[in-house]
Scaffold this active site. Structure first.
Site, PDB file in Angstrom:
ATOM      1  N   CYS A 141     -16.061 -46.842   7.643  1.00 16.41           N
ATOM      2  CA  CYS A 141     -14.920 -46.073   7.133  1.00 16.41           C
ATOM      3  C   CYS A 141     -14.558 -45.390   8.549  1.00 16.41           C
ATOM      4  O   CYS A 141     -15.332 -44.729   9.206  1.00 16.41           O
ATOM      5  CB  CYS A 141     -15.508 -45.148   6.122  1.00 16.41           C
ATOM      6  SG  CYS A 141     -14.350 -43.872   5.359  1.00 16.41           S
ATOM      7  N   CYS A 180     -17.079 -37.895   7.837  1.00 14.76           N
ATOM      8  CA  CYS A 180     -17.654 -37.075   6.586  1.00 14.76           C
ATOM      9  C   CYS A 180     -19.382 -37.031   7.112  1.00 14.76           C
ATOM     10  O   CYS A 180     -19.859 -37.878   7.103  1.00 14.76           O
ATOM     11  CB  CYS A 180     -17.627 -37.590   5.287  1.00 14.76           C
ATOM     12  SG  CYS A 180     -15.883 -37.924   4.617  1.00 14.76           S
ATOM     13  N   CYS A 230     -22.291 -38.826   5.112  1.00 12.53           N
ATOM     14  CA  CYS A 230     -21.834 -40.263   4.534  1.00 12.53           C
ATOM     15  C   CYS A 230     -22.500 -41.418   5.433  1.00 12.53           C
ATOM     16  O   CYS A 230     -22.518 -41.515   6.773  1.00 12.53           O
ATOM     17  CB  CYS A 230     -20.243 -40.411   4.226  1.00 12.53           C
ATOM     18  SG  CYS A 230     -20.160 -41.870   3.509  1.00 12.53           S
ATOM     19  N   CYS A 255     -17.753 -47.110 -12.235  1.00 11.78           N
ATOM     20  CA  CYS A 255     -17.108 -46.530 -11.153  1.00 11.78           C
ATOM     21  C   CYS A 255     -17.235 -47.238 -10.009  1.00 11.78           C
ATOM     22  O   CYS A 255     -18.136 -47.475  -9.523  1.00 11.78           O
ATOM     23  CB  CYS A 255     -17.710 -45.202 -10.988  1.00 11.78           C
ATOM     24  SG  CYS A 255     -17.926 -43.871 -12.410  1.00 11.78           S
ATOM     25  N   CYS A 315     -13.145 -46.207 -13.448  1.00 14.13           N
ATOM     26  CA  CYS A 315     -13.170 -44.971 -12.287  1.00 14.13           C
ATOM     27  C   CYS A 315     -13.078 -45.786 -10.914  1.00 14.13           C
ATOM     28  O   CYS A 315     -13.860 -46.741 -10.739  1.00 14.13           O
ATOM     29  CB  CYS A 315     -14.269 -44.119 -12.493  1.00 14.13           C
ATOM     30  SG  CYS A 315     -14.129 -42.563 -11.062  1.00 14.13           S
ATOM     31  N   CYS A 323     -11.626 -36.758 -11.448  1.00 16.08           N
ATOM     32  CA  CYS A 323     -12.932 -36.629 -11.551  1.00 16.08           C
ATOM     33  C   CYS A 323     -13.298 -35.959  -9.982  1.00 16.08           C
ATOM     34  O   CYS A 323     -12.917 -36.725  -9.078  1.00 16.08           O
ATOM     35  CB  CYS A 323     -13.905 -37.824 -11.478  1.00 16.08           C
ATOM     36  SG  CYS A 323     -15.416 -37.947 -11.063  1.00 16.08           S
ATOM     37  N   ARG A 383     -21.375 -33.695 -14.295  1.00  9.13           N
ATOM     38  CA  ARG A 383     -22.389 -34.744 -13.982  1.00  9.13           C
ATOM     39  C   ARG A 383     -23.470 -34.362 -12.818  1.00  9.13           C
ATOM     40  O   ARG A 383     -23.118 -34.062 -11.765  1.00  9.13           O
ATOM     41  CB  ARG A 383     -21.509 -36.034 -13.417  1.00  9.13           C
ATOM     42  CG  ARG A 383     -22.450 -37.103 -13.138  1.00  9.13           C
ATOM     43  CD  ARG A 383     -21.920 -38.416 -12.899  1.00  9.13           C
ATOM     44  NE  ARG A 383     -20.794 -38.923 -13.766  1.00  9.13           N
ATOM     45  CZ  ARG A 383     -19.456 -39.028 -13.496  1.00  9.13           C
ATOM     46  NH1 ARG A 383     -18.991 -38.803 -12.133  1.00  9.13           N
ATOM     47  NH2 ARG A 383     -18.529 -39.418 -14.452  1.00  9.13           N
TER      48      ARG A 383
END
Ligand code: SAM
Ligand code: DTB
Ligand code: SF4
Length: 326
Positions: A66, A70, A73, A110, A141, A201, A273
């Protein structure tokens, strides 16, 4: 007259029609723990069966590589985490995995892709995946990074039920977490998702080195969206060796439970959640989170790239607590 459990000068909701402020939210957050949990559980019971927990299952349909940075991550190409990047998984494999999740009791599937945003060439495959998973009778999702309005419309038309896009932390702390995009970029995608008619979400992570104020402000932002997210994942950081935030101080469990309770009070109708990080939580801490109003978890022994409790472990926990899956 003070209601039982309320303290003089501390209201537990803003006046009808007005927004949450940091001050009102913070006053609730700082209530004595027993009063806070009593309030959260009372609010919870007005809108949900307190003994039912929704089960979702995650699948990483495109791992690693990616371009975003972040700091938490495993999948960012900016960090050396040892994760091997993969191409988008084929629809047959995804459907086979989704079927297993349904058999294990999940009601929502998801799917995550480690993208900054989906490219136009990816959209046909994504639409096909949504249709195929929905055909199994599961809610769907996806979390694919930033979306243009047209892409959100296309996913909505394909029948995607939810789009996950977390704000992760407060606006103030956001630049310490991610530098390749801004907080306002996140809000823009959330707006596109909302306008397209999909459910939102959106939540965040605790344990990134943020302050109590950042955590409360994150919830103020979520609760004050035009409509609050239908689903609010609260993640505890899973430290990933090789990422800049791996050595952040672990969140105090009582502070974590307080944030869950505050999320429940501020967003009474949303699913909250108890998301990443459950392998590092005791049964007692998870029980407190459910008491505070958490009513959804991820099942299965893997999240995206990290471990999650085994199904048998969660079954034992649910039995001990008399919880039922939905
Ligand atoms: N690329 C997509 C995006 O930009 O939203 C989605 C995938 S991302 C992995 C989804 C969310 O998982 C993140 O926003 C973050 O809240 C959570 N997450 C990622 N890594 C985590 C970790 N190590 N510990 C806890 N939560 C994590
Ligand atoms: C969310 O808030 N948590 C999930 C989901 N949304 C996509 C992801 C958790 C990821 C945990 C780290 C990993 O497995 O890589
Ligand atoms: Fe990429 Fe999402 Fe990981 Fe950020 S959280 S590096 S956008 S996969």
């Amino acid at each position: 007259m003070l209601e039982m459990g309320e303290q003089a000068g501390v209201t537990t909701a803003p006046a009808a029609g007005s927004a949450w402020t940091y001050e009102t939210a913070s006053a609730v957050y700082r209530l004595p723990f027993n009063d806070l949990l009593f309030k959260a559980q009372s609010v919870h019971r007005e809108h949900f069966d307190p003994n039912r927990v929704q089960l979702s299952k995650l699948l990483n349909i495109k791992a690693g590589g990616c371009p975003e940075d972040c700091g938490y991550c495993s999948q960012s190409s900016h960090h050396k985490t040892g994760l091997v990047a993969s191409k988008l998984m084929d629809v047959e494999t995804i459907v086979a995995e989704a079927r297993k999740a349904k058999d294990a009791g999940a009601t929502r599937y998801c799917m995550g892709a480690a993208w900054r945003n989906p490219k136009p060439r990816d959209m046909d495959a994504i639409v096909e995946i949504v249709g195929a998973v929905k055909a199994l009778g599961l809610e769907t999702c996806m979390t694919l990074g930033m979306l243009e309005r047209e892409q959100a419309d296309r996913l909505s038309e394909a029948g995607l039920d939810y789009y996950n896009h977390n704000i992760d932390t407060s606006e103030r702390y956001y630049p310490k977490v991610t530098s390749t995009r801004g907080f306002s970029d996140r809000l823009e995608t959330l707006e596109h998702v909302r306008q397209s008619g999909m459910k939102v979400c959106c939540g965040g992570i605790l344990g990134l080195g943020e302050t109590e104020r950042d955590r409360v402000e994150m919830l103020v932002t979520l609760a004050n969206l035009t409509e609050p997210p239908e689903s609010v994942p609260i993640n505890q950081l899973i430290p990933i060796p090789g990422t800049p935030l791996a050595d952040s101080k672990r969140t105090d469990p009582i502070e974590f439970v307080r944030i869950v309770a505050l999320a429940r009070i501020m967003m009474p109708k949303s699913y909250v959640r108890l998301s990443a990080g459950r392998t590092a939580m005791s049964d007692e801490m998870q029980a407190l989170c459910f008491l505070a109003g958490a009513n959804s978890i991820f099942i299965g022994d893997t999240l995206l790239t990290t471990a999650n409790p085994e199904d048998s472990t969660d079954r034992r926990l649910f039995d001990r607590l008399g919880l039922q899956a939905t």
